[in-house]
Write an enzyme that holds these catalytic residues in place. Structure first.
Site: not given
Ligand code: SUG
Length: 448
Positions: A28, A174, A250, A371
């Site tokens: 991200s 989460e 996570h 995810c």
């Molecule tokens: O919560 N990314 C999510 C990714 C979630 C992944 N889920 C699992 N591992 N189960 C988070 O970090 C990035 C959004 C952005 O940067 O635009 C984001 O929310």
């Protein structure tokens, strides 16, 4: 009675973008401000759902959320007409507009924690929406998540829904990203494995120093209580803070389990031996036998696990009892991970096949195959009580694909989020989607 695991994948929303919103999530942060392609993202997700459905796995769809979240911006003091709210936020506080446009609800592993009826005191399937309160853009998901889950699993005789835990750091939750269920078969009582990053009240638990630990022990314990799980049916484990500091935000970035199998990295947990012994013991009491597959750091480093998302895979049971690992393309592009996988499937272990998907649009925000899906174990009666509108069929897949082609843009930049036309496009699309999936009114704009 037969029981199944059903995967409900998040349909990527029309505002999918790279906002750089998740500190501690390496992908991200490193793709912040990149140009996104929402249409391609939704197509990639649908292709995975369709392929797994075609292989005989039970597959469902979880709807995206209303974005831009005008109601959230209003709650932060932006006023006027909906378009004025957006243009004021764009002028005065762009980070808030970006957060209220995130399509992050696509990662449905974080939507809630689910306990199947075989594990719960009242014999119903329990859902607790995750408060996701570590990140503002995710903390706004749970009210709509709860409404969508209730529209999907409406029968009170079979399903119990709990609102998100109090939205304070002590109860950071989460959802299923930090929860795995082990069992002999899906309809049997099993062992629910809760992995947390820190304790809110007990300073003896070491915490990461660089990145946040999103899940607390106290949140996991509260979910287990709400679901009526027995002490014999629960194991808690602390995630290794050193791996959180390397980007494992996570547990599902470093371990995955299914049925009697735990596939995990050597550095995943603190006190690994005790954790595995307790898991094995409790699973034995449920008639199962834990098979743990440990990936040594000498074969795959934590860094490679994070960049390839090897463990953010779906581990699925095939009809003959062997298991299939669904991994992202990034695993094939990483030599040590791919070599490891070749050895794994040629060995005598339970994992016999690897299936690769291109999920790049989601991966660039730190969301892999695991995810993107919420697992719900259901017996036949419960399955029959699920809203049929959200169960994937070839026809629904074709309808959703056509819906994406009709409504989604193929490029989105930060500046586009302020475009008043985008709001109209999103609401038109979502209104149509609630009819396609037979959800009723679940979005704030449908309730005014
Ligand atoms: O919560 N990314 C999510 C990714 C979630 C992944 N889920 C699992 N591992 N189960 C988070 O970090 C990035 C959004 C952005 O940067 O635009 C984001 O929310």
């Amino acid at each position: 009675m037969s029981a199944y695991e059903m995967n409900f994948d998040g349909l990527v929303g029309p505002t999918h973008n790279y906002g750089g919103l998740s500190y501690g999530n390496v992908a991200s942060q490193s793709n912040s401000q990149a140009l996104s392609n929402p249409r391609e993202a939704a197509r990639q997700g649908l292709a995975k759902m369709k392929a797994l459905m075609d292989m005989g796995f039970k597959q469902g769809v979880l709807a995206p959320q209303e974005r831009p979240a005008v109601n959230v911006l209003r709650s932060l003091g932006f006023s006027g007409s909906d378009t004025e709210v957006i243009s004021r936020a764009a002028r005065e506080a762009m980070p808030l507009l970006v957060a209220s446009c995130s399509a992050s609800s696509m990662w449905t592993a974080n939507a809630c924690t689910v306990s199947p009826s075989a594990d719960t005191a009242d014999g119903r399937v329990h859902f607790t929406a995750a408060n996701l309160n570590c990140k503002f853009h995710r903390s706004i998901e749970h009210p709509t998540t709860s409404r969508i889950l209730q529209a999907m699993f409406a029968s009170e005789a079979h399903f119990a829904h709990h609102p998100a835990l109090p939205a304070v750091t002590q109860f950071g939750d989460e959802g299923a990203a930090n929860h795995t269920r082990f069992c002999r078969s899906y309809g049997d009582a099993g062992v629910e494995f809760f992995v947390y990053g820190r304790s809110a009240f007990d300073s003896r638990y070491p915490a990461p120093s660089r990145y946040p630990a999103r899940q607390t022990l106290e949140a996991s314990q509260a979910v287990a209580r709400l679901h009526g799980l027995s002490e014999q049916g629960v194991v808690y484990a602390q995630q290794n803070p050193a791996v959180i500091d390397q980007g494992v935000f996570h547990n599902d970035v470093i371990a995955v389990g299914n049925a009697e199998v735990l596939f995990y990295h050597q550095d995943a947990f603190l006190d690994s031996d005790r954790v595995l012994a307790e898991l094995a013991d409790k699973l034995t009491r449920c008639g199962g036998r834990l098979q743990s597959v440990c990936v040594p750091r000498a074969a795959v480093s934590v860094q490679d696990a994070v960049s390839s998302y090897l463990f953010n895979s779906q581990l699925l049971s095939r009809a003959d009892g062997s298991m299939l690992l669904v991994v992202p393309e990034e695993c094939r592009n990483n030599a040590s991970v791919w070599n490891y996988l070749q050895q794994l499937i040629s060995g005598r272990g339970p994992i016999c096949e690897v299936l690769v998907f291109d999920l790049k649009q989601s991966m660039q925000n730190g969301g892999g195959p695991a995810c993107l899906r919420l697992r719900v174990a259901l017996n036949e009666r419960e399955l029959a009580a699920v809203n049929p509108g959200v169960i994937l069929t070839a026809e629904l897949h074709a309808t959703l694909l056509a819906w994406v082609e009709k409504h989604y843009r193929d490029r989105l930049s930060e500046a586009d989020l302020a475009d008043p036309q985008l709001l109209i496009e999103c609401r038109t699309a979502l209104d149509e989607l609630t009819q396609i999936l037979k959800l009723g009114s679940v979005y704030p704009f449908q309730m005014n």
